[in-house]
Design a protein around this motif. Structure first.
Motif, PDB file in Angstrom:
ATOM      1  N   LEU A 172       0.828  -1.205   0.000  1.00  0.00           N
ATOM      2  CA  LEU A 172       0.000   0.000   0.000  1.00  0.00           C
ATOM      3  C   LEU A 172       0.862   1.255   0.000  1.00  0.00           C
ATOM      4  CD1 LEU A 172      -2.885   1.079   0.109  1.00  0.00           C
ATOM      5  CD2 LEU A 172      -2.765   0.994   2.609  1.00  0.00           C
ATOM      6  N   ALA A 173       1.942   1.238   0.753  1.00  0.00           N
ATOM      7  CA  ALA A 173       2.837   2.395   0.778  1.00  0.00           C
ATOM      8  C   ALA A 173       3.449   2.636  -0.606  1.00  0.00           C
ATOM      9  CB  ALA A 173       3.936   2.178   1.815  1.00  0.00           C
ATOM     10  N   VAL A 174       3.911   1.582  -1.255  1.00  0.00           N
ATOM     11  CA  VAL A 174       4.497   1.717  -2.589  1.00  0.00           C
ATOM     12  C   VAL A 174       3.446   2.165  -3.594  1.00  0.00           C
ATOM     13  CG1 VAL A 174       5.571   0.456  -4.491  1.00  0.00           C
ATOM     14  CG2 VAL A 174       6.308   0.027  -2.142  1.00  0.00           C
ATOM     15  N   ALA A 175       2.240   1.602  -3.510  1.00  0.00           N
ATOM     16  CA  ALA A 175       1.170   1.960  -4.446  1.00  0.00           C
ATOM     17  C   ALA A 175       0.828   3.438  -4.356  1.00  0.00           C
ATOM     18  CB  ALA A 175      -0.070   1.103  -4.173  1.00  0.00           C
ATOM     19  N   ASN A 176       0.804   3.986  -3.161  1.00  0.00           N
ATOM     20  CA  ASN A 176       0.486   5.407  -3.001  1.00  0.00           C
ATOM     21  C   ASN A 176       1.596   6.294  -3.545  1.00  0.00           C
ATOM     22  OD1 ASN A 176      -2.093   6.319  -1.386  1.00  0.00           O
ATOM     23  ND2 ASN A 176      -1.479   4.337  -0.531  1.00  0.00           N
ATOM     24  N   LEU A 177       2.840   5.917  -3.298  1.00  0.00           N
ATOM     25  CA  LEU A 177       3.944   6.706  -3.845  1.00  0.00           C
ATOM     26  C   LEU A 177       3.916   6.691  -5.372  1.00  0.00           C
ATOM     27  CD1 LEU A 177       6.525   8.349  -3.481  1.00  0.00           C
ATOM     28  CD2 LEU A 177       7.790   6.187  -3.395  1.00  0.00           C
ATOM     29  N   VAL A 178       3.687   5.537  -5.956  1.00  0.00           N
ATOM     30  CA  VAL A 178       3.634   5.425  -7.420  1.00  0.00           C
ATOM     31  C   VAL A 178       2.465   6.224  -7.978  1.00  0.00           C
ATOM     32  CG1 VAL A 178       3.249   3.836  -9.346  1.00  0.00           C
ATOM     33  CG2 VAL A 178       4.805   3.197  -7.500  1.00  0.00           C
ATOM     34  N   TYR A 179       1.291   6.064  -7.376  1.00  0.00           N
ATOM     35  CA  TYR A 179       0.107   6.742  -7.914  1.00  0.00           C
ATOM     36  C   TYR A 179       0.257   8.251  -7.845  1.00  0.00           C
ATOM     37  CZ  TYR A 179      -4.645   8.370  -8.553  1.00  0.00           C
ATOM     38  OH  TYR A 179      -5.749   9.053  -9.012  1.00  0.00           O
ATOM     39  N   TYR A 180       0.668   8.781  -6.700  1.00  0.00           N
ATOM     40  CA  TYR A 180       0.726  10.235  -6.556  1.00  0.00           C
ATOM     41  C   TYR A 180       1.916  10.847  -7.278  1.00  0.00           C
ATOM     42  CZ  TYR A 180      -3.310  10.155  -3.569  1.00  0.00           C
ATOM     43  OH  TYR A 180      -4.585   9.995  -3.110  1.00  0.00           O
ATOM     44  N   SER A 181       2.936  10.047  -7.544  1.00  0.00           N
ATOM     45  CA  SER A 181       4.020  10.536  -8.395  1.00  0.00           C
ATOM     46  C   SER A 181       3.542  10.662  -9.838  1.00  0.00           C
ATOM     47  CB  SER A 181       5.225   9.589  -8.317  1.00  0.00           C
ATOM     48  OG  SER A 181       5.760   9.543  -7.012  1.00  0.00           O
ATOM     49  N   ILE A 182       2.837   9.652 -10.318  1.00  0.00           N
ATOM     50  CA  ILE A 182       2.259   9.723 -11.664  1.00  0.00           C
ATOM     51  C   ILE A 182       1.246  10.851 -11.740  1.00  0.00           C
ATOM     52  CG2 ILE A 182       0.815   8.491 -13.337  1.00  0.00           C
ATOM     53  CD1 ILE A 182       2.097   5.890 -12.364  1.00  0.00           C
ATOM     54  N   ASN A 183       0.436  10.969 -10.704  1.00  0.00           N
ATOM     55  CA  ASN A 183      -0.582  12.005 -10.661  1.00  0.00           C
ATOM     56  C   ASN A 183       0.032  13.400 -10.765  1.00  0.00           C
ATOM     57  OD1 ASN A 183      -3.306  13.057 -10.058  1.00  0.00           O
ATOM     58  ND2 ASN A 183      -2.358  13.719  -8.149  1.00  0.00           N
ATOM     59  N   LEU A 184       1.135  13.614 -10.056  1.00  0.00           N
ATOM     60  CA  LEU A 184       1.786  14.919 -10.054  1.00  0.00           C
ATOM     61  C   LEU A 184       2.467  15.227 -11.383  1.00  0.00           C
ATOM     62  CD1 LEU A 184       2.770  17.475  -8.537  1.00  0.00           C
ATOM     63  CD2 LEU A 184       4.733  16.110  -7.760  1.00  0.00           C
ATOM     64  N   PHE A 185       3.285  14.291 -11.848  1.00  0.00           N
ATOM     65  CA  PHE A 185       4.134  14.576 -13.004  1.00  0.00           C
ATOM     66  C   PHE A 185       3.471  14.301 -14.351  1.00  0.00           C
ATOM     67  CE2 PHE A 185       7.198  13.627  -9.538  1.00  0.00           C
ATOM     68  CZ  PHE A 185       7.830  14.864  -9.517  1.00  0.00           C
ATOM     69  N   ALA A 186       2.402  13.489 -14.366  1.00  0.00           N
ATOM     70  CA  ALA A 186       1.749  13.164 -15.633  1.00  0.00           C
ATOM     71  C   ALA A 186       0.391  13.827 -15.805  1.00  0.00           C
ATOM     72  CB  ALA A 186       1.584  11.640 -15.770  1.00  0.00           C
ATOM     73  N   PHE A 187      -0.186  14.341 -14.715  1.00  0.00           N
ATOM     74  CA  PHE A 187      -1.510  14.964 -14.837  1.00  0.00           C
ATOM     75  C   PHE A 187      -1.536  16.394 -14.309  1.00  0.00           C
ATOM     76  CE2 PHE A 187      -5.651  15.807 -12.690  1.00  0.00           C
ATOM     77  CZ  PHE A 187      -6.376  16.090 -13.835  1.00  0.00           C
ATOM     78  N   LEU A 188      -1.198  16.583 -13.048  1.00  0.00           N
ATOM     79  CA  LEU A 188      -1.360  17.907 -12.447  1.00  0.00           C
ATOM     80  C   LEU A 188      -0.459  18.955 -13.097  1.00  0.00           C
ATOM     81  CD1 LEU A 188      -1.621  17.022  -8.636  1.00  0.00           C
ATOM     82  CD2 LEU A 188      -3.457  17.723 -10.178  1.00  0.00           C
ATOM     83  N   VAL A 189       0.835  18.648 -13.260  1.00  0.00           N
ATOM     84  CA  VAL A 189       1.766  19.633 -13.820  1.00  0.00           C
ATOM     85  C   VAL A 189       1.560  19.842 -15.315  1.00  0.00           C
ATOM     86  CG1 VAL A 189       4.198  20.147 -14.246  1.00  0.00           C
ATOM     87  CG2 VAL A 189       3.478  19.305 -12.004  1.00  0.00           C
ATOM     88  N   PRO A 190       1.517  18.784 -16.144  1.00  0.00           N
ATOM     89  CA  PRO A 190       1.423  19.031 -17.592  1.00  0.00           C
ATOM     90  C   PRO A 190       0.020  19.304 -18.107  1.00  0.00           C
ATOM     91  CG  PRO A 190       1.636  16.687 -17.198  1.00  0.00           C
ATOM     92  CD  PRO A 190       1.734  17.352 -15.844  1.00  0.00           C
TER      93      PRO A 190
END
Length: 267
Positions: free
Chosen positions: A208-226
């Motif tokens: 669960l810890a790894v899944a959250n880091l992966v999801y929110y990293s993708i969320n930040l760099f692939a959706f929120l910023v671009p």
């Protein structure tokens, strides 16, 4: 949890047409039922925030972070990106696809419901390490949801300011999730002769810890910023240009009338 509250709807009680409702259903995890359920648990989130704040489960820096963000948002709304016409919370910022629908569902499950189950399960099992590891993540996400729901109904906040809420919380939560991974992967070990339930619980926390880091990293760099943030600024400056154009049109007849008056006086 990726700014979905801000993406789906602006003001509460805002009348929307059929097309807007369909778009909102797509972005809001496929149906308004999900957003409705988030509204229902707002009071529960407030309770969680208060419990986490008073229990010592969340570090002081994480407790102070929401207050600092709120002050910064108010300053931005007042001095940097003021709402042009009082309609800052009137329209959704982003309309998603069916793929985005599934993406938001995954984020809601991985980011909110499973960590909540993990914390509650930790209380039930007497696993203080699990509770303390996941509580900062859940605290920040709860505050983010509450903040998004509040500012989405206030015309004070323009689209760029609203878009910065999930952006700033996601950045902070990535560091919190890194600490979470460190705690469950390096600082926690299985007891001697573990039961199979202990093994499942142990790897559930790690995964669960790894899944959250992966999801929110993708969320930040692939959706929120671009995508999300540029869309918010695009809307903001488009509205600003439309207001300036309208003001120019309103001033033009006044200039023409003054010109005619001067011509008559010269005659």
């Amino acid at each position: 949890m990726s700014g979905v509250t801000l993406a789906v709807s602006g003001g509460r009680g805002e009348p929307v047409d059929k097309t807007t409702k369909q778009h909102a259903a797509v972005v809001g995890a496929g149906s308004m039922n999900l957003m409705g359920s988030l509204r229902v648990i707002e009071l529960q989130l407030v309770a969680f925030v208060l419990v986490f704040s008073a229990s010592g489960l969340v570090p002081l820096l994480d407790l102070v972070f929401p207050a600092l963000v709120s002050i910064y948002l108010l300053l931005l709304a007042r001095f940097a990106f003021p709402s042009h016409d009082g309609s800052g919370g009137a329209q959704p910022i982003f309309h998603g696809s069916k793929f985005f629908q599934a993406y938001v569902i995954v984020g809601t499950i991985v980011g909110l419901f499973l960590p909540l189950a993990y914390v509650l399960g930790g209380f039930g099992r007497g696993d203080e390490h699990a509770v303390k590891s996941a509580s900062p993540h859940l605290f920040l996400l709860s505050v983010q949801i509450l903040t998004e729901n509040i500012i989405s109904g206030l015309s004070l906040f323009s689209p760029p300011v609203r878009a910065l809420v999930p952006l700033m919380y996601s950045i902070k939560r990535i560091f919190v999730d890194i600490d979470w991974i460190h705690n469950v992967w390096l600082n926690k070990t299985l007891p001697a002769n573990p039961h199979h339930k202990d093994i499942l619980w142990f790897w559930f926390g790690r995964g669960l810890a790894v899944a959250n880091l992966v999801y929110y990293s993708i969320n930040l760099f692939a959706f929120l910023v671009p995508r999300f943030l540029p869309r918010a600024f695009e809307r903001y400056f488009q509205e600003k240009g439309e207001i300036y154009a309208k003001e120019a049109e309103d001033k033009q007849p006044v200039i023409i009338n003054k010109s005619h008056t001067r011509d008559k006086k010269s005659d």
